[in-house]
Design a protein around this motif. Structure first.
Motif, PDB file in Angstrom:
ATOM      1  N   GLN A 203     116.944  53.438  63.327  1.00 50.64           N
ATOM      2  CA  GLN A 203     117.135  54.862  63.559  1.00 50.64           C
ATOM      3  C   GLN A 203     118.238  55.030  64.610  1.00 50.64           C
ATOM      4  OE1 GLN A 203     113.466  56.946  64.436  1.00 50.64           O
ATOM      5  NE2 GLN A 203     112.294  55.658  63.030  1.00 50.64           N
ATOM      6  N   GLY A 204     119.245  55.803  64.269  1.00 50.16           N
ATOM      7  CA  GLY A 204     120.362  55.970  65.184  1.00 50.16           C
ATOM      8  C   GLY A 204     121.283  54.755  65.141  1.00 50.16           C
ATOM      9  N   PRO A 205     122.154  54.609  66.126  1.00 46.74           N
ATOM     10  CA  PRO A 205     123.067  53.464  66.159  1.00 46.74           C
ATOM     11  C   PRO A 205     122.298  52.142  66.191  1.00 46.74           C
ATOM     12  CG  PRO A 205     123.709  55.131  67.767  1.00 46.74           C
ATOM     13  CD  PRO A 205     122.368  55.541  67.245  1.00 46.74           C
ATOM     14  N   ARG A 206     122.745  51.198  65.380  1.00 44.45           N
ATOM     15  CA  ARG A 206     122.034  49.919  65.318  1.00 44.45           C
ATOM     16  C   ARG A 206     122.342  49.080  66.549  1.00 44.45           C
ATOM     17  NH1 ARG A 206     122.965  45.657  60.479  1.00 44.45           N
ATOM     18  NH2 ARG A 206     124.397  44.694  61.972  1.00 44.45           N
ATOM     19  N   ARG A 207     121.280  48.675  67.245  1.00 41.26           N
ATOM     20  CA  ARG A 207     121.439  47.863  68.456  1.00 41.26           C
ATOM     21  C   ARG A 207     121.191  46.387  68.185  1.00 41.26           C
ATOM     22  NH1 ARG A 207     117.104  49.683  72.184  1.00 41.26           N
ATOM     23  NH2 ARG A 207     118.347  48.827  73.896  1.00 41.26           N
ATOM     24  N   ALA A 208     120.454  46.076  67.122  1.00 45.24           N
ATOM     25  CA  ALA A 208     120.129  44.678  66.808  1.00 45.24           C
ATOM     26  C   ALA A 208     119.628  44.609  65.372  1.00 45.24           C
ATOM     27  CB  ALA A 208     119.079  44.134  67.772  1.00 45.24           C
ATOM     28  N   ARG A 209     119.614  43.403  64.843  1.00 41.81           N
ATOM     29  CA  ARG A 209     119.097  43.129  63.494  1.00 41.81           C
ATOM     30  C   ARG A 209     118.181  41.929  63.601  1.00 41.81           C
ATOM     31  NH1 ARG A 209     120.351  42.889  57.614  1.00 41.81           N
ATOM     32  NH2 ARG A 209     120.779  40.732  57.016  1.00 41.81           N
ATOM     33  N   VAL A 210     116.929  42.107  63.218  1.00 40.24           N
ATOM     34  CA  VAL A 210     115.937  41.051  63.405  1.00 40.24           C
ATOM     35  C   VAL A 210     115.155  40.813  62.115  1.00 40.24           C
ATOM     36  CG1 VAL A 210     115.673  41.669  65.848  1.00 40.24           C
ATOM     37  CG2 VAL A 210     114.068  42.617  64.157  1.00 40.24           C
ATOM     38  N   GLY A 211     114.537  39.659  62.043  1.00 43.63           N
ATOM     39  CA  GLY A 211     113.549  39.379  61.013  1.00 43.63           C
ATOM     40  C   GLY A 211     112.166  39.538  61.613  1.00 43.63           C
ATOM     41  N   LEU A 212     111.185  39.883  60.790  1.00 44.99           N
ATOM     42  CA  LEU A 212     109.816  40.045  61.278  1.00 44.99           C
ATOM     43  C   LEU A 212     108.865  39.187  60.454  1.00 44.99           C
ATOM     44  CD1 LEU A 212     107.850  41.513  63.211  1.00 44.99           C
ATOM     45  CD2 LEU A 212     107.541  43.231  61.417  1.00 44.99           C
ATOM     46  N   VAL A 213     108.092  38.365  61.140  1.00 45.20           N
ATOM     47  CA  VAL A 213     107.045  37.557  60.503  1.00 45.20           C
ATOM     48  C   VAL A 213     105.743  38.346  60.562  1.00 45.20           C
ATOM     49  CG1 VAL A 213     105.712  35.422  60.654  1.00 45.20           C
ATOM     50  CG2 VAL A 213     108.183  35.378  61.077  1.00 45.20           C
ATOM     51  N   LEU A 214     105.138  38.557  59.417  1.00 39.57           N
ATOM     52  CA  LEU A 214     103.944  39.401  59.330  1.00 39.57           C
ATOM     53  C   LEU A 214     102.665  38.670  59.718  1.00 39.57           C
ATOM     54  CD1 LEU A 214     104.714  41.196  55.931  1.00 39.57           C
ATOM     55  CD2 LEU A 214     105.151  42.056  58.244  1.00 39.57           C
ATOM     56  N   GLY A 215     102.671  37.340  59.617  1.00 42.49           N
ATOM     57  CA  GLY A 215     101.450  36.593  59.891  1.00 42.49           C
ATOM     58  C   GLY A 215     100.505  36.619  58.709  1.00 42.49           C
ATOM     59  N   CYS A 216      99.521  35.746  58.728  1.00 43.59           N
ATOM     60  CA  CYS A 216      98.573  35.690  57.611  1.00 43.59           C
ATOM     61  C   CYS A 216      97.280  36.440  57.943  1.00 43.59           C
ATOM     62  CB  CYS A 216      98.291  34.239  57.213  1.00 43.59           C
ATOM     63  SG  CYS A 216      98.072  33.097  58.584  1.00 43.59           S
ATOM     64  N   VAL A 217      96.596  36.036  59.017  1.00 44.06           N
ATOM     65  CA  VAL A 217      95.350  36.702  59.386  1.00 44.06           C
ATOM     66  C   VAL A 217      95.624  38.131  59.848  1.00 44.06           C
ATOM     67  CG1 VAL A 217      93.399  36.664  60.993  1.00 44.06           C
ATOM     68  CG2 VAL A 217      94.194  34.540  59.932  1.00 44.06           C
ATOM     69  N   GLN A 218      96.671  38.321  60.664  1.00 41.43           N
ATOM     70  CA  GLN A 218      96.985  39.667  61.143  1.00 41.43           C
ATOM     71  C   GLN A 218      97.318  40.608  59.997  1.00 41.43           C
ATOM     72  OE1 GLN A 218      99.056  40.611  64.951  1.00 41.43           O
ATOM     73  NE2 GLN A 218     100.788  40.993  63.604  1.00 41.43           N
ATOM     74  N   ARG A 219      98.023  40.099  59.003  1.00 35.73           N
ATOM     75  CA  ARG A 219      98.430  40.917  57.863  1.00 35.73           C
ATOM     76  C   ARG A 219      97.226  41.507  57.145  1.00 35.73           C
ATOM     77  NH1 ARG A 219     102.241  38.044  53.449  1.00 35.73           N
ATOM     78  NH2 ARG A 219     102.725  36.906  55.352  1.00 35.73           N
ATOM     79  N   LEU A 220      96.128  40.737  57.107  1.00 34.47           N
ATOM     80  CA  LEU A 220      94.941  41.198  56.387  1.00 34.47           C
ATOM     81  C   LEU A 220      93.940  41.926  57.266  1.00 34.47           C
ATOM     82  CD1 LEU A 220      96.110  38.980  54.362  1.00 34.47           C
ATOM     83  CD2 LEU A 220      93.751  38.746  53.607  1.00 34.47           C
ATOM     84  N   PHE A 221      93.700  41.383  58.456  1.00 33.56           N
ATOM     85  CA  PHE A 221      92.620  41.894  59.291  1.00 33.56           C
ATOM     86  C   PHE A 221      93.055  43.031  60.217  1.00 33.56           C
ATOM     87  CE2 PHE A 221      90.001  37.704  59.142  1.00 33.56           C
ATOM     88  CZ  PHE A 221      89.626  38.010  57.850  1.00 33.56           C
ATOM     89  N   ASP A 222      94.347  43.151  60.501  1.00 25.72           N
ATOM     90  CA  ASP A 222      94.795  44.228  61.376  1.00 25.72           C
ATOM     91  C   ASP A 222      96.199  44.667  60.968  1.00 25.72           C
ATOM     92  OD1 ASP A 222      94.596  46.064  63.366  1.00 25.72           O
ATOM     93  OD2 ASP A 222      94.280  44.631  64.998  1.00 25.72           O
ATOM     94  N   PRO A 223      96.347  45.180  59.743  1.00 22.68           N
ATOM     95  CA  PRO A 223      97.682  45.534  59.240  1.00 22.68           C
ATOM     96  C   PRO A 223      98.368  46.628  60.037  1.00 22.68           C
ATOM     97  CG  PRO A 223      95.972  46.418  57.795  1.00 22.68           C
ATOM     98  CD  PRO A 223      95.290  45.498  58.758  1.00 22.68           C
ATOM     99  N   ALA A 224      97.604  47.422  60.775  1.00 20.72           N
ATOM    100  CA  ALA A 224      98.203  48.499  61.570  1.00 20.72           C
ATOM    101  C   ALA A 224      99.139  47.961  62.642  1.00 20.72           C
ATOM    102  CB  ALA A 224      97.101  49.343  62.214  1.00 20.72           C
ATOM    103  N   VAL A 225      98.935  46.714  63.056  1.00 19.26           N
ATOM    104  CA  VAL A 225      99.818  46.130  64.085  1.00 19.26           C
ATOM    105  C   VAL A 225     101.228  45.967  63.541  1.00 19.26           C
ATOM    106  CG1 VAL A 225     100.274  44.085  65.481  1.00 19.26           C
ATOM    107  CG2 VAL A 225      97.939  44.980  65.308  1.00 19.26           C
ATOM    108  N   ASN A 226     101.355  45.404  62.341  1.00 14.97           N
ATOM    109  CA  ASN A 226     102.685  45.237  61.755  1.00 14.97           C
ATOM    110  C   ASN A 226     103.344  46.581  61.455  1.00 14.97           C
ATOM    111  OD1 ASN A 226     102.770  42.415  61.804  1.00 14.97           O
ATOM    112  ND2 ASN A 226     101.658  42.257  59.870  1.00 14.97           N
ATOM    113  N   GLN A 227     102.545  47.544  61.008  1.00  8.59           N
ATOM    114  CA  GLN A 227     103.092  48.877  60.747  1.00  8.59           C
ATOM    115  C   GLN A 227     103.645  49.488  62.031  1.00  8.59           C
ATOM    116  OE1 GLN A 227      99.590  50.670  59.108  1.00  8.59           O
ATOM    117  NE2 GLN A 227      99.931  49.872  57.051  1.00  8.59           N
ATOM    118  N   ALA A 228     102.896  49.326  63.123  1.00  5.39           N
ATOM    119  CA  ALA A 228     103.357  49.851  64.412  1.00  5.39           C
ATOM    120  C   ALA A 228     104.587  49.101  64.893  1.00  5.39           C
ATOM    121  CB  ALA A 228     102.232  49.749  65.440  1.00  5.39           C
TER     122      ALA A 228
END
Length: 432
Positions: free
Chosen positions: A169-194
């Motif tokens: 959003q707005g001027p790009r300051r950085a470009r990153v990759g994001l690892v979603l994790g396995c347990v976190q992806r299933l048991f607490d998906p709101a963390v990755n969304q946030a």
């Protein structure tokens, strides 16, 4: 393995989680180092009895921080773990349970298939009734521990619907990759969304490979070298498949590969040593990266006070009290402590409360709370009382294993305390 620097001073003892609950010298870093010396000198053999004292170690690395002699116990226990997987050192039931965990936890598709029918049970009155009735105890302590940690299963945990590239959003300051994790992806998906929301709102473009799997942390911490190598290489390749000239996420290189679970970050930072391969960009914990980059001015200007449980917004007169829980592999393994606190302090009218024994493990430790449930439960209770004793209204944890562990025990207190990830609080504050 060099154990010579250990002078048996005992500074490690009060920081050692297993020693805290078991109280035996053999279940302390000092005792295990003495055992390793005896094995190396041919005075002792690694049999099933001796192996139990190494299995009682959580690998929390608090002793490394405490040691005045600079003993690298983390390297000693990492080198010892693979030897503990010899079939004669554990019972057939223990081996079968570990194989089941390693066949499920690192594979989101398999885990989703197993958990799908449990969506009608987890977090419902039926689960509460099963726990109150004690029926879960009939299936043994390991399966009972699994049930105690099982949270309500959100629909978002059963699909990966992030776009390949989330624009800044707005001027790009950085470009990153994001690892979603396995347990976190299933048991607490709101963390990755946030996490995605916060990164994008701070002018950071986020690349999320759709085929990514587990980072290998859960197997790495248990000495399963071959599986760890396979998982790590697979994760690296999932990023290589989408980033680069002519590839779907674009040619632009990544400034970093981020993860929002500290146990994962600790292992990913060691990929070069563990596998001989690594990402094309440095690995960083999301809080570490954001604190170093700095929150953007538009993001800071948009942050609003969070609300108390009664719905009243936090204010200077009545700040929202938070207790930040230091995950071991973040604090002791990566040396990250001030960055999460700095980010949280950007939220208006919050007050951070410090636990008395912030550096002591909560008992999660990967699969420890599943394979050593009694010791883990004792540690979880100690951690819950420590966090609740701060008077905090919310506990904050940046590691999925810790969150599940302390959430379980905080819910058992007379006045339960919710647990959220720092990214969730930043996202809530930004959204108003």
């Amino acid at each position: 393995m060099n154990t010579d620097p250990c002078v048996h001073c005992g500074f490690c003892l009060p920081t050692c989680a297993s020693y805290r609950v078991l109280g035996t010298e053999m279940d302390s870093p000092r005792g295990r180092i003495y055992t390793l010396k005896a094995i190396a000198n041919g005075e002792l053999s690694l049999d099933a009895t001796v192996a139990k004292h190494f299995d009682s170690c959580l690998g929390c690395l608090a002793c490394v921080t405490a040691c005045p002699s600079g003993v690298r116990y983390d390297q000693l226990i990492e080198a010892t773990r693979p030897q503990l997987n010899a079939p004669e050192l554990r019972s057939s039931a223990q081996q079968a349970f570990r194989k089941l965990l390693f066949a499920l936890l690192p594979y989101p598709a398999r885990l989703r298939a197993l958990l799908t029918p449990l969506r009608l049970y987890a977090g419902t009155p039926l689960q509460a009734l099963a726990r109150r009735s004690g029926i879960t105890r009939l299936f043994g302590p390991q399966l009972e521990a699994l049930d105690q940690l099982l949270p309500p299963l959100a629909p978002a945990g059963f699909r990966d619907d992030f776009p390949l590239v989330v624009p800044a959003q707005g001027p790009r300051r950085a470009r990153v990759g994001l690892v979603l994790g396995c347990v976190q992806r299933l048991f607490d998906p709101a963390v990755n969304q946030a996490a995605v929301q916060v990164l994008s709102a701070n002018g950071i473009e986020v690349v999320i490979p759709p085929s990514q799997g587990c980072c290998g942390a859960v197997t790495h911490h248990q000495g399963e070298l071959s599986q760890t190598n396979e998982l790590a290489i697979g994760l690296i390749q999932s990023f290589e498949a989408v980033v680069g000239p002519g590839k779907p996420a674009g040619a632009g290189p990544l400034d970093a590969v981020l993860v929002a679970a500290s146990g994962c970050g600790h292992t990913m930072k060691a990929y070069g040593r563990l596998t001989g391969s690594s990402f094309s960009a440095p690995v960083a914990d999301i809080q570490e990266f954001l604190a170093d980059l700095g929150l953007s001015q538009p993001f800071l200007a948009a942050l609003q006070p969070l609300t108390h449980a009664d719905g009243e917004p936090a204010s200077a007169k009545r700040p929202l009290r938070l207790a930040y829980q230091d995950a071991c592999h973040m604090l002791h393994g990566q040396g990250i402590s001030s960055q999460p606190r700095a980010l949280l302090n950007a939220i208006p009218h919050i007050q951070l409360r410090e636990a008395t024994e912030a550096g002591v493990c909560c008992g999660s430790a990967g699969i420890y709370n599943l394979v050593q449930p009694e010791e883990a439960a004792a540690l979880g209770q100690l951690k819950a009382k420590d966090l609740a004793g701060t008077g905090a209204e919310l506990a904050v944890s940046a590691n999925i294993g810790c969150s599940l562990q302390i959430r379980r025990h905080l819910q058992e207190l007379p006045q339960p305390v919710p647990v959220l990830h720092p990214m969730q609080l930043l996202a809530q504050s930004y959204s108003g």
